[in-house]
Design a protein around this motif. Structure first.
Motif, short mmCIF file in Angstrom:
data_model
loop_
_atom_site.label_atom_id
_atom_site.label_comp_id
_atom_site.label_asym_id
_atom_site.label_seq_id
_atom_site.Cartn_x
_atom_site.Cartn_y
_atom_site.Cartn_z
N LEU A 176 90.40 8.15 21.00
CA LEU A 176 90.89 7.56 19.74
C LEU A 176 90.15 6.26 19.53
N ASP A 177 89.41 6.18 18.45
CA ASP A 177 88.68 4.94 18.19
C ASP A 177 88.16 4.95 16.75
N ALA A 178 87.49 3.86 16.35
CA ALA A 178 86.97 3.78 14.99
C ALA A 178 85.95 4.89 14.74
N ASP A 199 105.00 3.20 16.24
CA ASP A 199 105.59 2.12 17.03
C ASP A 199 104.78 0.85 16.89
N VAL A 200 103.47 1.00 16.99
CA VAL A 200 102.59 -0.17 16.92
C VAL A 200 102.63 -0.79 15.53
N ALA A 201 102.64 0.06 14.51
CA ALA A 201 102.65 -0.46 13.14
C ALA A 201 103.87 -1.34 12.90
N ALA A 202 104.96 -1.05 13.63
CA ALA A 202 106.18 -1.81 13.44
C ALA A 202 106.06 -3.23 14.01
N ARG A 226 95.60 -0.09 23.61
CA ARG A 226 94.30 -0.79 23.63
C ARG A 226 93.91 -1.21 22.22
N LEU A 227 94.05 -0.30 21.26
CA LEU A 227 93.68 -0.62 19.88
C LEU A 227 94.63 -1.66 19.29
N ALA A 228 95.91 -1.55 19.65
CA ALA A 228 96.89 -2.51 19.13
C ALA A 228 96.61 -3.90 19.68
N ALA A 229 96.22 -3.99 20.96
CA ALA A 229 95.93 -5.29 21.55
C ALA A 229 94.72 -5.90 20.85
N HIS A 230 93.75 -5.05 20.55
CA HIS A 230 92.55 -5.52 19.85
C HIS A 230 92.91 -6.04 18.46
N ASP A 231 93.74 -5.26 17.73
CA ASP A 231 94.14 -5.68 16.38
C ASP A 231 95.00 -6.94 16.43
N GLY A 232 95.93 -6.98 17.40
CA GLY A 232 96.79 -8.15 17.52
C GLY A 232 95.97 -9.40 17.75
N GLY A 233 94.94 -9.28 18.62
CA GLY A 233 94.07 -10.42 18.89
C GLY A 233 93.27 -10.80 17.66
N ALA A 234 92.76 -9.76 16.96
CA ALA A 234 91.90 -10.02 15.81
C ALA A 234 92.67 -10.68 14.67
#
Ligand SMILES: NC(=O)c1ccc[n+]([C@@H]2O[C@H](COP(=O)([O-])OP(=O)(O)OC[C@H]3O[C@@H](n4cnc5c(N)ncnc54)[C@H](OP(=O)(O)O)[C@@H]3O)[C@@H](O)[C@H]2O)c1
Length: 236
Positions: A176-178, A199-202, A226-234
């Motif tokens: 799962l990735d871009a 869950d992450v979107a919430a 992993r993707l959520a951590a990346h988005d949260g950081g970004a």
């Protein structure tokens, strides 16, 4: 969490409904055929009969009230022609966005398709048949409309582009990735990824994420985290 699923009698949708209701989430399932109400009720959802090719946004919004998220899992399906690719895979997805906005639902998860970039800017690759081109164009147009609304801050949108769907048992592992390689993925793994993305979107502001999905090596929960951590950081 309360999730409304369009196309609730579809194969991915039913797997997702069961994953959500089994852990106590509330699901409203939109179906077009009254004969499907019992099955969707048996999955633990509240079924609402609505034909997304003839209903208007006010009617659909009425069915979405109180939901935290909507999932577009409908599709014109195999055997349908180009016209229904447009009325279902594009127009019904956009209608669901209109209704979500009207009902104050924040998160929208669109099940799109791998390969839509092949038809970008009007391209029609000769190796693809006409109906498949119409399908990819409809999916791409829906993505573009939803992502424009995400950019305008009107909806939180996640676009999921699975590869070829299979009815195999869930592997529990995905890529799962871009951008990922072409491939297939069991519907059960698509459903599990959808649950994790909801869950992450919430909790993480995912403003217009586009993710491709095929079978792979990474456990579903880790891939989404992993993707959520990346988005949260970004996004801070
Ligand atoms: N097949 C693939 O390899 C593939 C690959 C990538 C992405 N996808 C996408 O993945 C998603 C899920 O696929 P799936 O195989 O789980 O789908 P599916 O089993 O074909 O289910 C689609 C559902 O959409 C419903 N639907 C059709 N027209 C409707 C309308 N006018 N109003 C309300 N509901 C309507 C259908 O209801 P009826 O039973 O009443 O027709 C059906 O329950 C779809 O968006 C599909 O395009 C598929």
């Amino acid at each position: 969490m309360h999730v409304a699923i369009a196309g609730a009698h579809g194969k991915v949708a039913r797997l997702l409904t069961r994953l959500l209701t089994e852990r106590g989430d509330e699901v409203t399932g939109l179906v077009r055929d009254p004969a499907h109400v019992a099955d969707v009720g048996g999955d633990g959802a509240r079924a609402v009969v609505l034909d997304l090719e003839s209903a208007d946004a006010v009617e659909v919004a009425g069915a979405l009230r109180g939901a935290d998220a909507v999932v577009f899992a409908a599709g014109a399906g195999p055997g349908s022609g180009a016209a229904r690719k447009d009325t279902v895979d594009r127009a019904a997805a956009v209608l669901l966005a209109d209704a979500a906005e009207a009902a104050g639902v924040r998160d929208y998860l669109l099940i799109s398709s791998y390969g839509v970039d092949a038809v970008r800017d009007g391209a029609a690759p000769p190796e693809l048949d006409e109906v498949f081109v119409a399908y990819l164009r409809a999916k791409l147009a829906a993505e573009q409309e939803l992502l424009a609304r995400a950019a305008a801050g009107r909806l939180h949108v996640t676009v999921l582009r699975p590869g070829g769907l299979t009815d195999e048992a869930p592997a529990g592992r995905v890529h799962l990735d871009a951008s990922v390689e072409r491939g297939s993925v069991p519907r059960a793994d698509v459903a599990a990824v959808c649950r994790e993305l909801l869950d992450v979107a919430a909790t993480v502001p995912l403003g217009g994420r586009v993710l491709e999905l095929v079978g792979g090596a990474e456990p579903v929960e880790l891939a989404v985290a992993r993707l959520a951590a990346h988005d949260g950081g970004a996004t801070g």
